[in-house]
Design a protein around this motif. Structure first.
Motif, mmCIF file in Angstrom:
data_model
loop_
_atom_site.group_PDB
_atom_site.id
_atom_site.type_symbol
_atom_site.label_atom_id
_atom_site.label_comp_id
_atom_site.label_asym_id
_atom_site.label_seq_id
_atom_site.Cartn_x
_atom_site.Cartn_y
_atom_site.Cartn_z
ATOM 1 N N LYS A 1 0.836 -1.213 0.000
ATOM 2 C CA LYS A 1 0.000 0.000 0.000
ATOM 3 C C LYS A 1 0.866 1.257 0.000
ATOM 4 O O LYS A 1 0.482 2.280 -0.553
ATOM 5 C CB LYS A 1 -0.917 0.028 1.229
ATOM 6 C CG LYS A 1 -2.058 -0.931 1.169
ATOM 7 C CD LYS A 1 -3.184 -0.349 0.368
ATOM 8 C CE LYS A 1 -4.372 -1.263 0.376
ATOM 9 N NZ LYS A 1 -5.173 -1.125 -0.815
ATOM 10 N N CYS B 1 -0.738 5.627 -11.986
ATOM 11 C CA CYS B 1 -2.125 5.495 -11.536
ATOM 12 C C CYS B 1 -2.971 6.662 -12.018
ATOM 13 O O CYS B 1 -4.105 6.465 -12.476
ATOM 14 C CB CYS B 1 -2.183 5.398 -10.007
ATOM 15 S SG CYS B 1 -1.491 3.864 -9.371
ATOM 16 N N TYR C 1 3.774 1.375 -1.408
ATOM 17 C CA TYR C 1 4.642 1.223 -2.585
ATOM 18 C C TYR C 1 6.110 1.011 -2.210
ATOM 19 O O TYR C 1 7.000 1.345 -2.971
ATOM 20 C CB TYR C 1 4.517 2.414 -3.553
ATOM 21 C CG TYR C 1 3.198 2.481 -4.266
ATOM 22 C CD1 TYR C 1 2.664 1.357 -4.884
ATOM 23 C CD2 TYR C 1 2.486 3.665 -4.332
ATOM 24 C CE1 TYR C 1 1.454 1.421 -5.538
ATOM 25 C CE2 TYR C 1 1.265 3.733 -5.001
ATOM 26 C CZ TYR C 1 0.760 2.603 -5.594
ATOM 27 O OH TYR C 1 -0.441 2.660 -6.254
ATOM 28 N N LYS D 1 2.700 6.500 -8.728
ATOM 29 C CA LYS D 1 1.493 7.303 -8.534
ATOM 30 C C LYS D 1 1.097 8.021 -9.823
ATOM 31 O O LYS D 1 -0.092 8.148 -10.126
ATOM 32 C CB LYS D 1 1.699 8.296 -7.398
ATOM 33 C CG LYS D 1 1.752 7.606 -6.044
ATOM 34 C CD LYS D 1 1.928 8.590 -4.912
ATOM 35 C CE LYS D 1 1.893 7.858 -3.587
ATOM 36 N NZ LYS D 1 2.012 8.772 -2.451
ATOM 37 N N ASN E 1 -3.264 -1.117 -5.258
ATOM 38 C CA ASN E 1 -2.825 -0.490 -4.014
ATOM 39 C C ASN E 1 -2.959 1.029 -4.045
ATOM 40 O O ASN E 1 -2.393 1.737 -3.220
ATOM 41 C CB ASN E 1 -1.392 -0.906 -3.687
ATOM 42 C CG ASN E 1 -1.346 -2.330 -3.210
ATOM 43 O OD1 ASN E 1 -1.932 -2.661 -2.194
ATOM 44 N ND2 ASN E 1 -0.690 -3.193 -3.967
ATOM 45 N N ASN E 2 -3.739 1.514 -4.995
ATOM 46 C CA ASN E 2 -3.985 2.949 -5.105
ATOM 47 C C ASN E 2 -5.461 3.224 -4.823
ATOM 48 O O ASN E 2 -6.330 2.487 -5.290
ATOM 49 C CB ASN E 2 -3.613 3.437 -6.508
ATOM 50 C CG ASN E 2 -3.655 4.933 -6.618
ATOM 51 O OD1 ASN E 2 -4.728 5.510 -6.733
ATOM 52 N ND2 ASN E 2 -2.494 5.553 -6.577
ATOM 53 N N GLU E 3 -5.710 4.291 -4.094
ATOM 54 C CA GLU E 3 -7.082 4.619 -3.679
ATOM 55 C C GLU E 3 -7.999 5.041 -4.829
ATOM 56 O O GLU E 3 -9.213 5.120 -4.654
ATOM 57 C CB GLU E 3 -7.076 5.704 -2.593
ATOM 58 C CG GLU E 3 -6.579 7.063 -3.047
ATOM 59 C CD GLU E 3 -5.053 7.219 -3.070
ATOM 60 O OE1 GLU E 3 -4.593 8.268 -3.534
ATOM 61 O OE2 GLU E 3 -4.325 6.296 -2.659
#
Length: 167
Positions: free
Chosen positions: A46, A78, A48, A75, A121-123
């Motif tokens: 989570k 993403c 990274y 990020k 693992n990205n919101e």
């Protein structure tokens, strides 16, 4: 002498020091069948710090930084994926490629699991694992019914073989 507040802290420190981790070998080496090492690995994923690249194999971000890949790059990946998928339709890494989307991280040559690990693992993303396939959405947890509806809305008519190929 190193002092740790807990066994969890000890294992987290060990995991952060390794460039590449094979979970099965790690568990065997430290004889930790009972201990929930997956909890720590999930936490590090989570953040990274670790990224899964093969089943139960993880690469550390410090190893990726040797190739000039940092958390900020993950990020950014993403954000780029989000921009092209924010309509909420379900997608997979395979469908992104099939639709000719290219991302700088693709040059690393990892298999789909690596990229799935980054997204899940990205919101910004919801994910659902179905057999060996991870399906993503930006608006809700993907469910099979919704995935089928999205595919049929896009393609209208498909043979079973074509449907499987899309997935």
């Amino acid at each position: 002498v190193l002092n740790y507040q807990s066994i969890k802290d000890f294992f987290e420190d060990l995991l952060k020091k390794e460039d590449v981790i094979n979970l099965k070998e790690f568990k065997s080496k430290y004889e930790i069948d009972d201990f929930n090492i997956e909890y720590i690995i999930n936490k590090l994923c989570k953040e990274y710090i670790l990224i899964e690249f093969e089943k139960e194999e993880y690469i550390n971000i410090k190893k990726l930084s040797e190739a000039n890949i940092y958390i900020s790059n993950l990020k950014e990946y993403c954000k780029q994926v989000y921009e092209i998928t924010k309509d909420g339709k379900s997608f997979t890494i395979k469908t992104l490629r099939k639709n000719k989307y290219y991302f700088e991280l693709d040059d690393l040559g990892f298999n789909d699991l690596f990229y799935e690990s980054i997204l899940k693992n990205n919101e910004l993303f919801y994910s659902q694992k179905v057999n060996n396939l991870t399906i993503f959405s930006t608006v809700e947890k993907p469910i099979i019914k919704k995935v089928v509806e999205d595919i049929m809305e896009t393609y209208r008519e498909l043979s079973v073989e074509e449907f499987v190929e899309i997935l």
